[in-house]
Design an enzyme around this catalytic site. Sequence first.
Site, PDB file in Angstrom:
ATOM      1  N   HIS A 182      -2.205  -3.713   5.042  1.00  0.00           N
ATOM      2  CA  HIS A 182      -2.013  -3.338   6.448  1.00  0.00           C
ATOM      3  C   HIS A 182      -3.367  -3.109   7.107  1.00  0.00           C
ATOM      4  O   HIS A 182      -4.295  -2.582   6.493  1.00  0.00           O
ATOM      5  CB  HIS A 182      -1.132  -2.095   6.584  1.00  0.00           C
ATOM      6  N   CYS A 200       0.854  -1.190   0.000  1.00  0.00           N
ATOM      7  CA  CYS A 200       0.000   0.000   0.000  1.00  0.00           C
ATOM      8  C   CYS A 200       0.890   1.240   0.000  1.00  0.00           C
ATOM      9  O   CYS A 200       1.978   1.247   0.574  1.00  0.00           O
ATOM     10  CB  CYS A 200      -0.909   0.007   1.221  1.00  0.00           C
ATOM     11  N   ASP A 252       0.454   3.790   1.638  1.00  0.00           N
ATOM     12  CA  ASP A 252       0.414   4.377   2.978  1.00  0.00           C
ATOM     13  C   ASP A 252       1.824   4.666   3.504  1.00  0.00           C
ATOM     14  O   ASP A 252       2.691   3.783   3.502  1.00  0.00           O
ATOM     15  CB  ASP A 252      -0.301   3.404   3.929  1.00  0.00           C
ATOM     16  N   CYS A 255      -6.326  -0.076   6.849  1.00  0.00           N
ATOM     17  CA  CYS A 255      -6.052   0.552   5.542  1.00  0.00           C
ATOM     18  C   CYS A 255      -7.180   1.517   5.145  1.00  0.00           C
ATOM     19  O   CYS A 255      -8.354   1.137   5.083  1.00  0.00           O
ATOM     20  CB  CYS A 255      -5.902  -0.533   4.472  1.00  0.00           C
ATOM     21  N   ARG A 300       3.003   4.885   6.289  1.00  0.00           N
ATOM     22  CA  ARG A 300       3.427   4.187   7.510  1.00  0.00           C
ATOM     23  C   ARG A 300       3.893   2.757   7.252  1.00  0.00           C
ATOM     24  O   ARG A 300       4.200   2.034   8.198  1.00  0.00           O
ATOM     25  CB  ARG A 300       2.251   4.179   8.508  1.00  0.00           C
TER      26      ARG A 300
HETATM   27 CO    CO Z   1      -3.522   1.340   2.972  1.00  0.00          CO
END
Ligand code: CO
Length: 211
Positions: free
Chosen positions: A98, A42, A44, A101, A46
Site C-alpha cells: 500500500h 501488509c 497495516d 507504507c 488500514r
Molecule cells: Co504497510
Amino acid sequence: MVPINKLLLENKAWASGKLTDDPEYFERLSHLQTPEFLWIGCSDSRVPANEITGTQPGEIFVHRNVANLVIHTDVNLLSVLDYAVNHLNVKHVIVCGHYGCGGVKAAMTNHDYKYVLNMWLRNIKDVYRLHRAELDSIEDEETRVNRLTELNVREQLMNLAKTSIIQRAWRKEQRPHLHGWVYGLKNGIINPVFQMGPDTHIDPIYEYDDL
Ligand code: CO
C-alpha cells in the site's frame, strides 16, 4: 478509544445479523474452506483484505506481515504458501502493498530500529539497492516511497517464483497466477502493478529442473 469489550459486543451483533440474513450461514461455512485466493498483505490496520475487495469469509486465505515480505527463511509464510498452494489449490496469489507504507518508509531511513525490526527492514533496503539508480533520481520523497512500494511488491513476486512450491505448481498444474498490487490509502483503489503467470521464467539460477 474503543474499549476492548466493545469488540465482543460488536461481534455478537455481527453474528446475529448474519443469522438473520441467512440462518445456515455459519453452519455452511464451518464445513467448507475453498478460497481461490491467497493474500499476502501488509499488517497495516488500514488494509483489511476482505473489506477492500468486497469478499466474504471463506473467499481469501490471508497472511500479513510488516510491508508484505516473502522471506525464504520465514517458516510462517512458507507454511501458509504451502498449505494454500498444495492443499487449498488456490488459483491466485496476491501480494498487496500500500502507498504510504510505514515499513517501506522506515527502511528508507538510516534510523536504528534495533534487533528484529532492523533484520526485517533490511530486506526492503536490499530492494532499494537493486533499484538505486531509478529511486535516487526521484526527487519528491512521497513519490520515491511509493515507487519503492511498487518495486518491493514486484520483488516479493520474484521471491514467490523462486520457491519450489510455486515452481512445482506452475509446472504440474499451470497455477497459481501471481499478482502484485498496491492499495491507495488516500483513495481506496487497488493499483495492479505486476503479474506473473505459470509460463514465467525467472533467472535460471533459481529454476529447479527436478521438481
Ligand atoms: Co504497510
